[in-house]
Design an enzyme around this catalytic site. Structure first.
Site, mmCIF file in Angstrom:
data_model
loop_
_atom_site.group_PDB
_atom_site.id
_atom_site.type_symbol
_atom_site.label_atom_id
_atom_site.label_comp_id
_atom_site.label_asym_id
_atom_site.label_seq_id
_atom_site.Cartn_x
_atom_site.Cartn_y
_atom_site.Cartn_z
ATOM 1 N N SER A 1 0.800 -1.221 0.000
ATOM 2 C CA SER A 1 0.000 0.000 0.000
ATOM 3 C C SER A 1 0.832 1.271 0.000
ATOM 4 O O SER A 1 0.321 2.348 -0.318
ATOM 5 C CB SER A 1 -0.939 0.017 1.215
ATOM 6 O OG SER A 1 -0.202 -0.033 2.428
ATOM 7 N N ASP B 1 -1.828 8.585 8.106
ATOM 8 C CA ASP B 1 -2.767 7.850 8.937
ATOM 9 C C ASP B 1 -1.961 7.014 9.927
ATOM 10 O O ASP B 1 -0.851 7.385 10.291
ATOM 11 C CB ASP B 1 -3.716 7.010 8.078
ATOM 12 C CG ASP B 1 -2.981 6.038 7.152
ATOM 13 O OD1 ASP B 1 -1.795 5.758 7.393
ATOM 14 O OD2 ASP B 1 -3.600 5.550 6.187
ATOM 15 N N HIS C 1 0.794 5.022 7.041
ATOM 16 C CA HIS C 1 1.408 5.518 5.814
ATOM 17 C C HIS C 1 1.915 6.947 5.955
ATOM 18 O O HIS C 1 1.288 7.769 6.620
ATOM 19 C CB HIS C 1 0.391 5.461 4.671
ATOM 20 C CG HIS C 1 -0.232 4.115 4.499
ATOM 21 N ND1 HIS C 1 -1.449 3.779 5.051
ATOM 22 C CD2 HIS C 1 0.215 3.012 3.857
ATOM 23 C CE1 HIS C 1 -1.742 2.517 4.755
ATOM 24 N NE2 HIS C 1 -0.751 2.034 4.031
#
Length: 346
Positions: A20, A311, A314
């Site tokens: 991600s 967040d 990340h």
């Protein structure tokens, strides 16, 4: 979504494999999120929602800017074919790991082995378009690989869910398992014709808001034990880079010191214009200990450039731009043995 800079004649394409941190929208749940205008992820892109796990650009996007490449389409983009493939493809998938089982409790994803297969699927069409130029095209293209975080956060550190956790493997044994599995897939890509590889280290995940909160570490502290565990993998990867370069003289393998780069930002935030190092800009309380990723339409902080983390997991775009610049033009302490700019010229 296109970069305005023309593609460099020295670098025909970039192919990205990862999780991600560099995903551009390959997971099915991300596709549905984008259709629902899943604010606030990717909110700073001029074209709106981007499927990225940040407030704007990933490190790969920033590298595309520096290299004069278009922003890479995700592998699952509807109708991806023809000349759209020529600048490269992003195969990265949220929750993906080096090991097939890593992140499996999070649902559908493309682990590294499947991402390599997905790349092979695109080779048929590329070969049909390029013909005898195919070998030179692949040899000059750059491969970016960003793996390992999920193998720790969503595998090794969750003994109730995974047999390859710390209940069954020491930190050294697990790192060795990862490196061996990683090397097999890297060499599979090499056998297909790719020759220039940027392999990113795992960052100091013990400093993420998630890990600070999960392990209930004291304020202003990281989980040093988690960072020490990750260190076995990073040292193994750097050693493997040296071995790969020795064994494959026609190729170049580069170690990207993500751990050191983010560590410097965390230790010296003011040098980078940042202020908040222990909490996410977007989370349940928009502060330290935010446990989950941003919820739909949750309002993030306004001073995003002052945050290291977007967040609970990340980095912000501000940090991604720093990482990209260190990879592109940094000294050997940032990118070993050469940086991306030098790799392109080889």
């Amino acid at each position: 979504m296109a970069n305005s800079i023309a593609s460099s004649p020295q670098l025909p394409a970039m192919f990205v494999f990862g999780d991600s941190l560099v995903d551009s929208g390959n997971n099915n749940f991300l596709t549905s999120i984008a259709k629902a205008n899943y604010y606030p992820y990717g909110i700073d892109f001029s074209q709106g929602i981007t499927g990225r796990f940040t407030n704007g650009k990933t490190t790969v996007d920033a590298l595309c800017d520096r290299l004069g490449l278009p922003y890479l389409p995700p592998y699952t983009m509807p109708g991806l074919n023809g000349t759209q493939l020529l600048g490269g493809v992003n195969y990265a998938s949220a929750a993906a790991g080096i090991l097939d089982e890593s992140g499996q409790y999070l649902g559908e994803r493309f682990p590294l082995s499947q991402q390599v297969i997905n790349f092979e699927n695109n080779l048929y069409e590329l070969r049909a378009m390029l013909g005898e130029k195919m070998s030179d095209y692949l040899a000059k293209s750059i491969v970016v690989m960003v793996f390992g975080s999920n193998d720790y956060i969503n595998n090794y550190l969750l003994p109730s869910l995974y047999t390859t956790s710390y209940n069954n493997y020491t930190a050294e044994q697990f790192a060795s398992l990862l490196i061996n599995s990683y090397t097999r897939q890297i060499l599979a890509l090499h056998s297909l014709g790719l020759r220039k590889f940027l392999l990113a280290a795992v960052g100091p995940i013990g400093c993420t808001p998630n890990q600070r909160s999960f392990w209930n570490v004291p304020p202003d502290r990281c989980n040093d034990q988690v960072n020490e565990i990750v260190g076995f993998f990073n040292r193994g990867l750097r050693s493997e880079v040296e071995q790969l370069n020795n064994n494959h003289p026609g190729a170049i393998f580069v170690y990207g010191n993500t751990y050191g780069a983010i560590g410097d930002v965390l230790n010296n935030p003011a040098n980078y214009g940042m202020r908040i190092v222990d909490g996410g800009c977007c989370g349940i309380d928009m502060g330290r200990g935010a446990e989950i990723t941003c919820l739909p339409y949750l309002t993030p902080c306004g001073n995003r450039n002052e945050y290291v983390f977007w967040d609970a997991y990340h980095p912000t775009t501000a940090v991604n731009l720093i990482l990209a610049e260190k990879a592109y033009a940094g000294p050997p302490t940032d990118c070993y043995p050469i940086n991306v700019q030098q790799m392109v010229q080889k």
